[in-house]
Design an enzyme around this catalytic site. Sequence first.
Site, short mmCIF file in Angstrom:
data_model
loop_
_atom_site.label_atom_id
_atom_site.label_comp_id
_atom_site.label_asym_id
_atom_site.label_seq_id
_atom_site.Cartn_x
_atom_site.Cartn_y
_atom_site.Cartn_z
N ASP A 193 26.77 69.14 86.21
CA ASP A 193 27.56 69.68 85.11
C ASP A 193 28.45 68.60 84.50
O ASP A 193 29.03 67.78 85.23
CB ASP A 193 28.45 70.82 85.65
N GLU A 229 23.75 67.20 82.55
CA GLU A 229 24.17 67.82 81.30
C GLU A 229 24.90 66.77 80.49
O GLU A 229 26.05 66.43 80.76
CB GLU A 229 25.09 69.02 81.55
C1 ARE Z 1 37.23 78.24 79.79
C2 ARE Z 1 37.73 78.67 78.42
C3 ARE Z 1 38.52 77.56 77.76
C4 ARE Z 1 39.67 77.17 78.65
C5 ARE Z 1 39.11 76.76 80.00
C6 ARE Z 1 40.19 76.47 80.99
O1 ARE Z 1 36.63 79.02 77.61
O2 ARE Z 1 39.02 78.00 76.50
O3 ARE Z 1 40.38 76.07 78.09
O4 ARE Z 1 38.34 77.82 80.56
O5 ARE Z 1 40.97 77.63 81.16
C7 ARE Z 1 32.37 76.75 81.03
C8 ARE Z 1 32.64 77.44 79.70
C9 ARE Z 1 34.00 77.10 79.17
C10 ARE Z 1 35.05 77.40 80.22
C11 ARE Z 1 34.73 76.52 81.42
C12 ARE Z 1 35.72 76.66 82.56
O6 ARE Z 1 31.64 77.03 78.79
O7 ARE Z 1 34.25 77.91 78.02
O8 ARE Z 1 36.32 77.13 79.70
O9 ARE Z 1 33.44 76.91 81.94
O10 ARE Z 1 35.76 77.97 83.01
C13 ARE Z 1 31.56 70.11 76.25
C14 ARE Z 1 31.16 69.35 77.50
C15 ARE Z 1 30.10 70.05 78.30
C16 ARE Z 1 30.50 71.51 78.62
C17 ARE Z 1 30.82 72.18 77.29
C18 ARE Z 1 31.29 73.61 77.52
O11 ARE Z 1 30.71 68.05 77.11
O12 ARE Z 1 29.93 69.36 79.54
O13 ARE Z 1 31.85 71.46 76.60
N1 ARE Z 1 29.44 72.22 79.36
C19 ARE Z 1 29.52 72.42 80.85
C20 ARE Z 1 28.95 73.74 81.30
C21 ARE Z 1 29.85 74.85 80.86
C22 ARE Z 1 31.19 74.70 81.55
C23 ARE Z 1 31.63 73.31 81.74
C24 ARE Z 1 30.85 72.24 81.38
C25 ARE Z 1 32.86 73.08 82.48
O14 ARE Z 1 27.63 73.89 80.90
O15 ARE Z 1 29.30 76.11 81.12
O16 ARE Z 1 32.20 75.36 80.76
O17 ARE Z 1 32.50 73.04 83.85
C26 ARE Z 1 30.11 69.00 71.29
C27 ARE Z 1 30.34 67.87 72.29
C28 ARE Z 1 30.02 68.34 73.71
C29 ARE Z 1 30.84 69.58 74.02
C30 ARE Z 1 30.56 70.66 72.99
C31 ARE Z 1 31.43 71.87 73.25
O18 ARE Z 1 28.73 69.30 71.21
O19 ARE Z 1 29.49 66.78 71.98
O20 ARE Z 1 30.37 67.30 74.61
O21 ARE Z 1 30.49 70.08 75.32
O22 ARE Z 1 30.82 70.17 71.69
O23 ARE Z 1 30.90 72.95 72.56
#
Ligand code: ARE
Length: 497
Positions: A193, A229
């Site tokens: 992740d 990812e």
């Molecule tokens: C949640 C709330 C947030 C809050 C946070 C802390 O939604 O508002 O601030 O909690 O309280 C998942 C959810 C998130 C969640 C998080 C923690 O998707 O919404 O936050 O869990 O509970 C970037 C990253 C990429 C990431 C995405 C989400 O680069 O690595 O953001 N994806 C992974 C997973 C997710 C997971 C996490 C990471 C965290 O697949 O499921 O989050 O472990 C552009 C950029 C990308 C960026 C993207 C965001 O494309 O280039 O880099 O991705 O925008 O849309």
Amino acid sequence: FSNPHFIGNRSVITHLMEWKYDDIGDECERFLGPYGYGGVQVSPVNEHAIMDGRPWYERYQPVSYDIHTRSGDEQQFRRMVQRCNKAGVRIYVDIVLNHMTDGQSGLGTNGHHYDGVAMQYPGVPFGPNDFHGHETCPTNDLEIHNYSNRIEARNCRLVGLRDLKQQSEYVKQKQVDFLNHLIDIGVAGFRSDASTHQWPDDLRSIYSQLHNLNNEFFTENSHPFIYHETIYYGGNGINSNEYTSLGRIIEFRFYKEITNVFRNNNQLRWLRNFGTEWGLVPSGDALVMIDSHDLRVGHTGQLGFNINCFEARLLKAATAFMLAWNYGIPRVMSSYFWDQIIRDGKDVNNWVGPPTDQHGNILSVHPNPDMTCNHEWICEHRWREIYNMVKFKLIAGQEPVNNWWDNGDNQIAFSRGNRAFIAINLQKNGNDHDKNLQKRLQTGLPPGIYCDIISGNLINNRCMGKSIQVDKNGLSDIYVGHDEFDAFVAYHIGARV
Ligand code: ARE
Ligand code: CA
């Protein structure tokens, strides 16, 4: 790290999001094994924050590396791994090493206290010194604002999540121990992740300390499969090729380009050379998908652009292309239903977790005789069109794409060597006659009568779907009406009448 260790010709992973381990064990034995799936991605397995309303994303806020979530405890996890490996199905764990929780405090799923403000995680234990602070992160609020800035992206907080200092030997050791624990139990690898937010060198150092896979299930000297990812669409963001020496990357350009084509923003005929010529990484470096746990709700993409279970016909067609084309390792998303309510382009219910009873226990999956699932489990991996395309891919093996045909617009067909043939029709322009795909085409197949495994199964040598006759030259009359239930037909040498 880029070999998934599939058994035989198996080649497809399904993500059984939020499923319980006992259910996954059952599914490996009764369905995934027999239907030729190669592996399962399981949602994060380690202790995480318990959040109000139990959103699915709480699993991405680690509290310790104990194996204990609503999907089950360590005993149940072990049993699942055993059962799935025996059924010929590998297990890949989604690992969250970049961070712990956000700035809340409370209890984790294994009863450990955590305090995100004080950065105390006694369940590991991690304390404030194990996290990036102002010495390493250049932003005032310690948040990532500019995702293209290497230092910010790696050393600051992703959406408020406490960012681990993986340069520290102590932090690395705790993560190495966790991964080795999973490897010893018998997993085949990991989805990493938020790799973009971790320094490639830190990951390299962690992986260099990993055990070989458990040789009760794997051959000697096997290394875990790791897929990253890293979201890269070209341009000046962090290039995903920084990670290709550390396993495979999830090639987001695959999803984006295919979605664009299947939404008729680009003609299907251009898919003829889809792959590296479109700027994608080489096939051997890629893991690909149409939908994911994030995309489904509009994260990491644009809601309304992504294709999910709410547009079944489109999802099946795009998935069929993914499984028929010879590129990367495909992953099929298997989701659950939630009430999608879109306001201002955002799904206000994008947080909704898996189906549970009134105490918050995840409900078990008990499939119906018609192969569909119960409760809100959608089980896309069990849709006939999808599981039969998994079979198609198994039968196509490494055969090349041959006999490409297109109508110059949105109808295409191709074979995989002389083993399998698919035709897809998404023609929207023209009169009804032009919109139907009706053409005598070279299928590449040996002469005979074949059953279209998309419109029906071949049961006791009776074809429940459409069938075609292939003549001695490999030619056949192919038909895909524009208004049919499915937008494609598929034939292979394993389904001859
Ligand atoms: C949640 C709330 C947030 C809050 C946070 C802390 O939604 O508002 O601030 O909690 O309280 C998942 C959810 C998130 C969640 C998080 C923690 O998707 O919404 O936050 O869990 O509970 C970037 C990253 C990429 C990431 C995405 C989400 O680069 O690595 O953001 N994806 C992974 C997973 C997710 C997971 C996490 C990471 C965290 O697949 O499921 O989050 O472990 C552009 C950029 C990308 C960026 C993207 C965001 O494309 O280039 O880099 O991705 O925008 O849309
Ligand atoms: Ca980081």
